[in-house]
Design a protein around this motif. Structure first.
Motif, short mmCIF file in Angstrom:
data_model
loop_
_atom_site.label_atom_id
_atom_site.label_comp_id
_atom_site.label_asym_id
_atom_site.label_seq_id
_atom_site.Cartn_x
_atom_site.Cartn_y
_atom_site.Cartn_z
N PRO A 115 0.75 -1.21 0.09
CA PRO A 115 0.11 -0.12 0.12
C PRO A 115 0.81 1.30 -0.01
O PRO A 115 0.35 1.97 -0.47
N ALA A 116 2.15 1.17 0.79
CA ALA A 116 2.74 2.68 0.70
C ALA A 116 4.04 2.30 -0.18
O ALA A 116 4.74 3.64 -0.19
N SER A 117 4.39 1.50 -1.13
CA SER A 117 5.26 1.18 -1.97
C SER A 117 5.45 2.48 -2.92
O SER A 117 4.45 2.49 -3.50
N LEU A 118 6.68 3.19 -3.20
CA LEU A 118 6.47 4.29 -4.19
C LEU A 118 7.97 4.54 -4.52
O LEU A 118 8.96 4.65 -3.58
N VAL A 119 8.40 4.86 -5.71
CA VAL A 119 9.71 5.23 -6.44
C VAL A 119 9.16 6.46 -7.09
O VAL A 119 8.39 6.42 -8.22
N GLU A 120 9.85 7.45 -6.93
CA GLU A 120 9.78 8.69 -7.93
C GLU A 120 11.16 9.19 -8.11
O GLU A 120 12.10 9.07 -7.53
N VAL A 121 11.29 9.57 -9.61
CA VAL A 121 12.72 10.02 -9.82
C VAL A 121 12.34 11.48 -10.61
O VAL A 121 11.39 11.42 -11.58
N LEU A 122 13.01 12.59 -10.18
CA LEU A 122 12.83 13.96 -10.80
C LEU A 122 11.42 14.30 -10.75
O LEU A 122 10.93 15.05 -11.62
N GLY A 123 10.98 13.88 -9.60
CA GLY A 123 9.33 14.32 -9.22
C GLY A 123 8.22 13.54 -10.07
O GLY A 123 7.36 14.04 -10.05
N ARG A 124 8.76 12.66 -10.76
CA ARG A 124 7.80 11.84 -11.44
C ARG A 124 7.90 10.44 -10.96
O ARG A 124 8.70 9.74 -10.75
N LYS A 125 6.49 9.70 -10.81
CA LYS A 125 6.40 8.52 -10.39
C LYS A 125 7.12 7.50 -11.44
O LYS A 125 6.93 7.29 -12.65
N VAL A 126 7.91 6.53 -10.83
CA VAL A 126 8.48 5.51 -11.70
C VAL A 126 7.41 4.30 -11.59
O VAL A 126 7.05 3.46 -12.35
N GLN A 127 7.29 4.05 -10.11
CA GLN A 127 6.53 2.67 -9.65
C GLN A 127 5.83 3.05 -8.61
O GLN A 127 6.17 3.68 -7.78
N GLN A 128 4.71 2.43 -8.38
CA GLN A 128 3.65 2.82 -7.04
C GLN A 128 2.89 1.56 -6.88
O GLN A 128 2.39 0.88 -7.87
N HIS A 129 3.04 1.04 -5.54
CA HIS A 129 2.46 -0.24 -5.24
C HIS A 129 2.65 -1.46 -6.09
O HIS A 129 1.91 -2.32 -6.37
N GLY A 130 3.96 -1.41 -6.44
CA GLY A 130 4.40 -2.33 -7.45
C GLY A 130 3.93 -2.29 -8.87
O GLY A 130 4.18 -3.42 -9.68
N ARG A 131 3.29 -1.31 -9.33
CA ARG A 131 2.94 -1.25 -10.56
C ARG A 131 3.83 -0.03 -11.31
O ARG A 131 3.96 1.04 -10.74
N ALA A 132 4.10 -0.21 -12.57
CA ALA A 132 5.01 0.79 -13.18
C ALA A 132 3.94 1.94 -13.70
O ALA A 132 2.79 1.67 -13.91
N ALA A 133 4.83 3.03 -13.60
CA ALA A 133 4.05 4.28 -13.97
C ALA A 133 3.49 4.38 -15.44
O ALA A 133 4.40 3.62 -16.46
N SER A 134 2.42 4.65 -15.82
CA SER A 134 1.94 4.79 -17.39
C SER A 134 3.03 5.31 -18.23
O SER A 134 3.16 5.11 -19.43
N ASP A 135 3.73 6.45 -17.80
CA ASP A 135 4.60 7.35 -18.59
C ASP A 135 6.02 6.92 -18.32
O ASP A 135 7.01 7.85 -18.00
N ILE A 136 6.43 5.76 -17.71
CA ILE A 136 7.59 5.41 -17.26
C ILE A 136 8.52 5.72 -18.42
O ILE A 136 9.91 5.85 -18.02
N ARG A 137 8.25 5.27 -19.57
CA ARG A 137 9.33 5.61 -20.55
C ARG A 137 9.99 7.04 -20.59
O ARG A 137 10.93 7.29 -20.68
N ARG A 138 9.16 8.03 -20.25
CA ARG A 138 9.58 9.37 -20.30
C ARG A 138 10.53 9.63 -19.26
O ARG A 138 11.33 10.30 -19.41
N THR A 139 10.32 8.86 -18.04
CA THR A 139 11.28 9.19 -16.97
C THR A 139 12.34 8.44 -17.22
O THR A 139 13.59 8.80 -16.96
N ARG A 140 12.30 7.36 -17.61
CA ARG A 140 13.62 6.54 -17.90
C ARG A 140 14.55 7.23 -19.04
O ARG A 140 15.55 7.15 -18.88
N ALA A 141 13.99 7.98 -19.83
CA ALA A 141 14.73 8.84 -21.03
C ALA A 141 15.63 9.89 -19.97
O ALA A 141 16.59 10.18 -20.68
N ARG A 142 15.43 10.22 -18.98
CA ARG A 142 16.12 10.99 -18.21
C ARG A 142 17.08 10.46 -17.12
O ARG A 142 17.77 11.15 -16.53
#
Length: 275
Positions: free
Chosen positions: A59-86
């Motif tokens: 319920p509390a799991s979260l990873v953010e990079v540069l202010g954008r979610k990478v994953q939350q609750h064990g699920r990848a963010a829908s726009d993860i590719r945009r974050t990975r590019a950075r």
């Protein structure tokens, strides 16, 4: 804004916990050492930062990079590719294409920003080729641009990987054991390169290391993992031999190989201008 924020990160493999509720933050512009013995969870944590590995669903799991979610609750963010590019990656194995030239390997870093129709045949503009040469100059390898990557030494190949991340215009570089297979002189050059781009470009760098003396020399802060938990999180100056002995469970030699001191660099007139 923190460059990286991790909260309550848990990960298990085949039922065995590897990360146990990790919560850490990394400020923008930091160069941070991630240390700990083999199996402590360092590389697993690094893979979570860009979503290469997904956490257990909690319920509390979260990873953010540069202010954008990478994953939350064990699920990848829908726009993860945009974050990975950075996010730039530097691995122990270099991950270069040996048959291609050094310059082309650097240009691969731009593929996330060029149109698909142009990336497939490997067409790059003259401006992009100039930027690749500039990145190679920044890591001291411009004269090797036309050589096959396979002809370079291990330390040189690792610096090509760093140049590729610069070509990517990465704002965060994750360097996972970048000097583990290198000799002391090559290790020094790689660590100095990472430190220089951190200081002069403000790129956030996280580097996992076994050689604690390198962490002490090149990083201001360290996070140490032990058995999947944060054991230490603080300034390098507080990382004394007693703490290290407890961390590694034995009398710890602070460097697995002799550490070669930094040598003064001769002024070249070259400045690190943003790509």
């Amino acid at each position: 804004m923190s460059a990286i924020k991790v909260n309550a990160l848990q990960k298990s493999f085949t039922g065995a916990p590897v990360l146990k509720g990790i919560s850490v933050e990394v400020e923008q512009g930091e160069m941070l050492a991630l240390i700990g013995s083999s199996g402590s969870g360092k590389s697993t944590l690094m893979r979570h930062l860009s979503g290469l590995t997904l956490a257990d669903r909690g319920p509390a799991s979260l990873v953010e990079v540069l202010g954008r979610k990478v994953q939350q609750h064990g699920r990848a963010a829908s726009d993860i590719r945009r974050t990975r590019a950075r996010i730039g990656h530097v691995f122990q194995q270099f991950n270069l294409i040996n048959r291609l030239s050094v310059q082309t390997n650097v240009l691969i870093g731009a593929l996330g920003r060029v149109p698909v129709w142009r990336s497939l045949p490997g067409w790059f503009t003259d401006a992009e080729r100039r930027l690749a040469l500039e990145a190679l100059e920044l890591v001291g390898l411009r004269e090797h641009a036309m050589k096959r990557a396979s002809t370079l030494s291990g330390g040189q190949q690792q610096r090509v990987a760093i140049a590729r991340a610069l070509m990517q215009q990465a704002e965060v570089i994750l360097a996972d054991e970048p000097i583990a297979s290198l000799d002391p002189e090559s290790s020094r050059l790689v660590m100095e390169t990472l430190q220089r781009i951190n200081r002069e470009r403000g790129i956030t760098v996280i580097v996992t290391l076994h050689q604690v003396d390198y962490a002490r020399q090149y990083c201001r802060r360290a996070i140490a993992l032990r058995d999947g938990e944060v054991f230490f999180n603080g300034p390098i100056s507080a990382l004394d031999d007693t703490t290290l002995a407890t961390l590694y469970g034995t009398a710890h030699e602070t460097a697995e190989r002799p550490l070669i001191p930094s040598r003064p660099r001769q002024a070249s007139g070259l400045e690190l201008n943003p790509v």
